[in-house]
Write an enzyme that holds these catalytic residues in place. Structure first.
Site, PDB file in Angstrom:
ATOM      1  N   PHE A 113      36.999  40.754  31.936  1.00  9.42           N
ATOM      2  CA  PHE A 113      37.547  40.610  33.728  1.00  9.42           C
ATOM      3  C   PHE A 113      37.172  42.566  33.798  1.00  9.42           C
ATOM      4  O   PHE A 113      38.045  43.890  32.607  1.00  9.42           O
ATOM      5  CB  PHE A 113      39.304  41.246  33.289  1.00  9.42           C
ATOM      6  N   ASP A 184      40.689  38.851  24.839  1.00 10.55           N
ATOM      7  CA  ASP A 184      41.343  38.827  25.757  1.00 10.55           C
ATOM      8  C   ASP A 184      41.873  37.377  26.212  1.00 10.55           C
ATOM      9  O   ASP A 184      41.468  36.690  25.958  1.00 10.55           O
ATOM     10  CB  ASP A 184      41.400  39.197  27.056  1.00 10.55           C
ATOM     11  N   TYR A 209      52.287  36.385  32.671  1.00  3.44           N
ATOM     12  CA  TYR A 209      52.592  36.572  34.104  1.00  3.44           C
ATOM     13  C   TYR A 209      51.653  34.926  34.810  1.00  3.44           C
ATOM     14  O   TYR A 209      52.237  35.216  35.902  1.00  3.44           O
ATOM     15  CB  TYR A 209      52.569  37.983  35.401  1.00  3.44           C
ATOM     16  N   LYS A 210      51.128  34.428  33.910  1.00  2.36           N
ATOM     17  CA  LYS A 210      50.307  33.350  34.689  1.00  2.36           C
ATOM     18  C   LYS A 210      50.662  32.092  34.155  1.00  2.36           C
ATOM     19  O   LYS A 210      51.950  31.490  33.895  1.00  2.36           O
ATOM     20  CB  LYS A 210      48.646  33.808  33.768  1.00  2.36           C
ATOM     21  N   ARG A 356      38.924  29.937  43.583  1.00  2.00           N
ATOM     22  CA  ARG A 356      39.794  29.390  42.488  1.00  2.00           C
ATOM     23  C   ARG A 356      40.894  28.383  42.359  1.00  2.00           C
ATOM     24  O   ARG A 356      41.988  29.184  42.868  1.00  2.00           O
ATOM     25  CB  ARG A 356      40.290  30.876  41.093  1.00  2.00           C
TER      26      ARG A 356
HETATM   27  C1  PLP Z   1      41.575  38.981  31.231  1.00  2.00           C
HETATM   28  C2  PLP Z   1      42.330  40.131  32.039  1.00  2.00           C
HETATM   29  N1  PLP Z   1      42.422  41.486  31.169  1.00  2.00           N
HETATM   30  C3  PLP Z   1      42.929  42.549  32.003  1.00  2.00           C
HETATM   31  C4  PLP Z   1      44.321  42.233  32.594  1.00  2.00           C
HETATM   32  C5  PLP Z   1      44.884  42.478  33.470  1.00  2.00           C
HETATM   33  O1  PLP Z   1      46.139  43.044  33.213  1.00  2.00           O
HETATM   34  P1  PLP Z   1      47.681  44.186  33.216  1.00  2.00           P
HETATM   35  O2  PLP Z   1      47.519  44.187  35.213  1.00  2.00           O
HETATM   36  O3  PLP Z   1      48.697  43.507  33.408  1.00  2.00           O
HETATM   37  O4  PLP Z   1      46.977  45.947  32.759  1.00  2.00           O
HETATM   38  C6  PLP Z   1      43.622  40.933  33.714  1.00  2.00           C
HETATM   39  C7  PLP Z   1      44.425  40.595  34.362  1.00  2.00           C
HETATM   40  O5  PLP Z   1      44.941  39.952  34.939  1.00  2.00           O
HETATM   41  C8  PLP Z   1      42.917  40.026  33.014  1.00  2.00           C
HETATM   42  O6  PLP Z   1      42.727  38.830  34.410  1.00  2.00           O
END
Ligand code: PLP
Length: 397
Positions: A113, A184, A209-210, A356
């Site tokens: 990400f 992650d 939150y997912k 998705r």
């Molecule tokens: C794999 C991954 N890492 C990091 C993040 C960023 O998270 P945040 O906005 O809570 O900092 C996300 C957000 O969807 C994510 O999917």
């Protein structure tokens, strides 16, 4: 036995909506409404500042962390809640890099990400001294592990395609080269069985939150392997990670174990919602969730491929190589997704061309999958997606 009819009744899903976006934002757990109201009116309203002790707010990041730990194969006392996932990535990465001070490479992959990669870039800029982020293709990670690498930072499930990394194998390979691992779990926690302890992972982070349904902006978590918890250097040395926060010393001394990964005042109202959301997982077996998630995803792929020839599967075909989402490519994917949402099937879109769909057995069943495919088939067959209003880009896709 996990009873998905029972778990489905725990969520508020609007009539006329098929929700295939729990991989992005989980729906509202009904219990969260009363729980948040109670925290506001009974705890905050009546206890005022006494709530930190009388309602136990100060220890919620740890007690709720223990509830998350059960879902990711981590022992009690190894997970703490707080901040956003991006912040937790930064924290884990810095602590991991500090464990290999003679090495300079942070290894990651192009399926990660972007925020994780941005946080790594920010960290290497702040550290200077020749630190570098090395980004390779997901299937080239294994070959890029060598003794120049300080940290391997990977997201287990690719946010676009759902491709699943082999956590056990890559962690073992990294450890054989003396590399510290940061995983992650944003798209893994609550999506599939995760075995942090069995895989001997060093650090892990994730959001709630997912698949954990904690609500928009719900606090993130960080895991530190117990063998490292007293060695990990907290780069974000906030007062609540101090050994004695209420001594108000002028110098920072890291707190014991996972406590040192706390930073500042925890978001109590958000934690109340998350705690209520986690009740839905009581009595739920992750293996049962995985089996059902695969059954739903396989059904979706089979039906879409048979009935929607203009879509191409973007996810791995082999179910054990996917997380709990399925993506299809379409050159006008954004407009197709807006049309779908307009017809009550909520998924999302990731540039450049991915539609998705998340499969979340706690509240999605076979009838939802079949209903969603029927609408998707109709929109594509009639071309009703091809309208200017569906091409208008919103701020959040
Ligand atoms: C794999 C991954 N890492 C990091 C993040 C960023 O998270 P945040 O906005 O809570 O900092 C996300 C957000 O969807 C994510 O999917």
């Amino acid at each position: 036995m996990t009873d998905f009819a029972k778990t489905r009744a725990l969520f508020r899903l609007p009539d006329g909506v098929i929700y295939l976006d729990g991989n992005s934002l989980g729906p509202l757990p009904i219990a969260a409404e009363a729980r948040v109201a109670r925290t506001i009116s009974e705890e905050w309203g009546k206890e005022l500042i006494r709530g930190w002790n009388s309602a136990g707010w100060i220890s919620w990041p740890r007690s709720i962390g223990d509830r998350v730990a059960r879902l990711i194969g981590a022992p009690a006392g190894s997970v703490v809640m707080g901040d956003t996932l991006s912040i937790k990535v930064f924290q884990a990465l810095a602590a991991a890099a500090a464990l290999r001070p003679e090495r300079r490479i942070i290894l990651s992959d192009s399926g990660n990400f972007p925020s994780d990669l941005y946080m790594a870039e920010g960290l290497v800029t702040a550290l200077g001294r020749g630190y570098q982020v090395k980004v390779v293709a997901p299937d080239a990670v294994e070959g890029a592990i060598d003794d120049s690498v300080a940290v391997m930072m990977l997201t287990q499930v690719d946010y676009r395609t759902g491709r699943l990394h082999d956590m056990a194998a890559l962690t073992a390979r990294a450890h054989a080269a003396g590399v510290v691992t940061v995983w992650d779990l944003a798209h893994s926690a609550g999506a599939l069985p995760v075995e942090l302890e069995r895989c001997d992972v060093d650090f892990a982070v994730g959001c709630t939150y997912k698949y954990l349904n904690g609500g928009p902006g719900a606090p993130a978590f960080i895991y530190v392997a117990p063998r490292l918890a007293d060695l990990a250097q907290p780069i974000l040395s906030g007062w609540l990670g101090h050994e004695a926060p209420f001594a108000f010393d002028l110098d920072y001394r890291a707190g014991p174990g996972i406590e040192r990964m706390r930073v500042g005042t925890p978001p109590i109202i958000a934690l109340a919602a998350l705690d209520a959301a986690l009740d839905a997982w009581d009595g739920v077996e992750m293996d049962a969730v995985r089996r059902q998630s695969i059954a739903l995803s396989e059904l979706f792929i089979r039906e879409v491929e048979a009935r929607c020839p203009s879509l191409t599967l973007a996810s791995p075909r082999e179910p054990l190589r996917r997380g709990s989402q399925v993506s299809f490519r379409h050159a006008d994917g954004y407009a197709v997704m807006q049309a779908l949402i307009d017809h009550g099937v909520i998924g999302d879109f990731r540039a450049p061309d991915c539609l998705r769909f998340g499969f979340t057995p706690l509240y999605i069943g076979e009838a939802d999958v079949m209903g969603a495919v029927a609408i998707l088939e109709r929109i594509l067959a009639t071309g009703s997606w091809d309208q200017p209003r569906y091409r208008q880009k919103a701020a959040v896709t």
